[in-house]
Design an enzyme around this catalytic site. Structure first.
Site, PDB file in Angstrom:
ATOM      1  N   LYS A  11     -77.857  91.021  97.578  1.00  0.00           N
ATOM      2  CA  LYS A  11     -79.122  91.395  98.208  1.00  0.00           C
ATOM      3  C   LYS A  11     -79.734  90.179  98.891  1.00  0.00           C
ATOM      4  O   LYS A  11     -79.437  89.020  98.566  1.00  0.00           O
ATOM      5  CB  LYS A  11     -80.105  91.972  97.184  1.00  0.00           C
ATOM      6  CG  LYS A  11     -80.455  91.060  96.011  1.00  0.00           C
ATOM      7  CD  LYS A  11     -81.538  90.027  96.262  1.00  0.00           C
ATOM      8  CE  LYS A  11     -81.877  89.238  94.995  1.00  0.00           C
ATOM      9  NZ  LYS A  11     -82.741  88.050  95.277  1.00  0.00           N
ATOM     10  N   ASP A 136     -84.371  92.271  88.619  1.00  0.00           N
ATOM     11  CA  ASP A 136     -83.704  92.662  89.859  1.00  0.00           C
ATOM     12  C   ASP A 136     -82.733  93.823  89.677  1.00  0.00           C
ATOM     13  O   ASP A 136     -82.254  94.380  90.668  1.00  0.00           O
ATOM     14  CB  ASP A 136     -82.936  91.474  90.456  1.00  0.00           C
ATOM     15  CG  ASP A 136     -83.841  90.488  91.184  1.00  0.00           C
ATOM     16  OD1 ASP A 136     -85.046  90.783  91.325  1.00  0.00           O
ATOM     17  OD2 ASP A 136     -83.347  89.427  91.592  1.00  0.00           O
TER      18      ASP A 136
END
Length: 278
Positions: A11, A136
């Site tokens: 990401k 996350d």
């Protein structure tokens, strides 16, 4: 034993603001997540004996502490399954670079074993389980580009542009805990009213200046990439990236810096590879 392969994408944080701190010490964030097509590969095989076995342990790290093992055990406990799994990890995402590789690996284990074991947990249930592993992890289970707030678990789908990225990885492993604990970290950024990338008036990363002071090699890498446009650090570092409109543009920039820095040219994804609509 039959192994099945599943992708675990990296990401980028297209912006990252630290807007406060909870009484328990967790930081309150606002960030825009998007996935890129740089992926680890997670291979899983179902076991009948209930054991969770990591076939590819990281040297010097207790396998029981690996996020993929912890994810599998958390899903076992939540679902009550008697099945186990053998896990293999083919790492391509740099560790300590702010690209979320460990969290993504854990999320892919949850998503894939939920299918392979036939657990039937909803995406929301998996996100809540993922949050116990790391802030996350939920966004990788959520599966869409997202504006995240809270400690990263409050997610709203966010429109992001089709884009290519030059991602550079300077020779530094930045420990997240050290950056969050730093007295230099600003923790009072203005809270957004709207939850979209277009409403982020200036893409910035509040952790960037702290990392630059602690790790000058990251600052130097950022300065070099900034010669080609508005570069930004992702997460708590150390990787820095530049958004480009085309693959050709990204390749041209990367060729200019590839003698100095390791890195990748990657495409931004609109969905996680394992995303499924409800």
């Amino acid at each position: 034993m039959t192994f099945h392969a599943f992708p675990a994408p990296a990401k980028l944080n297209l912006s990252l603001h630290v807007v406060g701190r909870r009484a328990d010490g967790y930081h309150l964030l606002e960030t825009v997540f998007r996935f890129i097509d740089l992926c680890d590969t997670i291979e899983l095989a179902v076991r009948d004996d209930g054991a969770i076995v990591l076939d590819t342990p990281t040297p010097g790290v207790d396998p029981a502490l690996d996020l993929t093992v912890r994810a599998a055990r958390a899903l076992q406990a939540a679902s009550g399954t008697r099945l186990g799994a053998s896990i293999r990890i083919d790492k391509r995402i740099p560790m300590g670079g702010g690209l979320g590789g460990g969290s993504s690996d854990a999320a892919t284990v949850l998503l894939a074993l939920n299918r392979l074991w036939g657990c039937g947990l909803s995406r929301i249930a998996l996100q809540m389980l993922g949050l116990t592993l790391g802030a996350d992890v939920p966004v990788f289970i959520y599966g869409r580009p997202a504006f995240a707030s809270g400690i990263g678990e409050e997610l709203t789908t966010c429109v992001v542009p089709d884009a290519w990225y030059v991602v550079l990885h300077p020779d530094a492993h930045v420990p997240t805990a050290k950056i969050f604990a730093s007295e230099l970290l600003t923790r009072n950024s203005t809270i957004s009213i709207m939850r979209s990338l277009s409403d982020v008036t200036r893409r910035r990363n509040d952790m960037q200046s702290v990392v630059f002071q602690e790790f000058p090699q990251v600052a130097k890498c950022h300065q070099r990439l900034s010669e080609f446009g508005p570069a930004l650090m992702t997460g708590s570092g150390s990787c820095v990236f530049l958004e480009c409109e085309t693959e050709q543009q990204a390749n041209t920039v990367y060729r200019s810096v590839s003698d100095e820095y390791r890195g990748f040219v990657v495409k931004g994804l609109q969905d996680h590879p394992l995303y499924e609509t409800d």
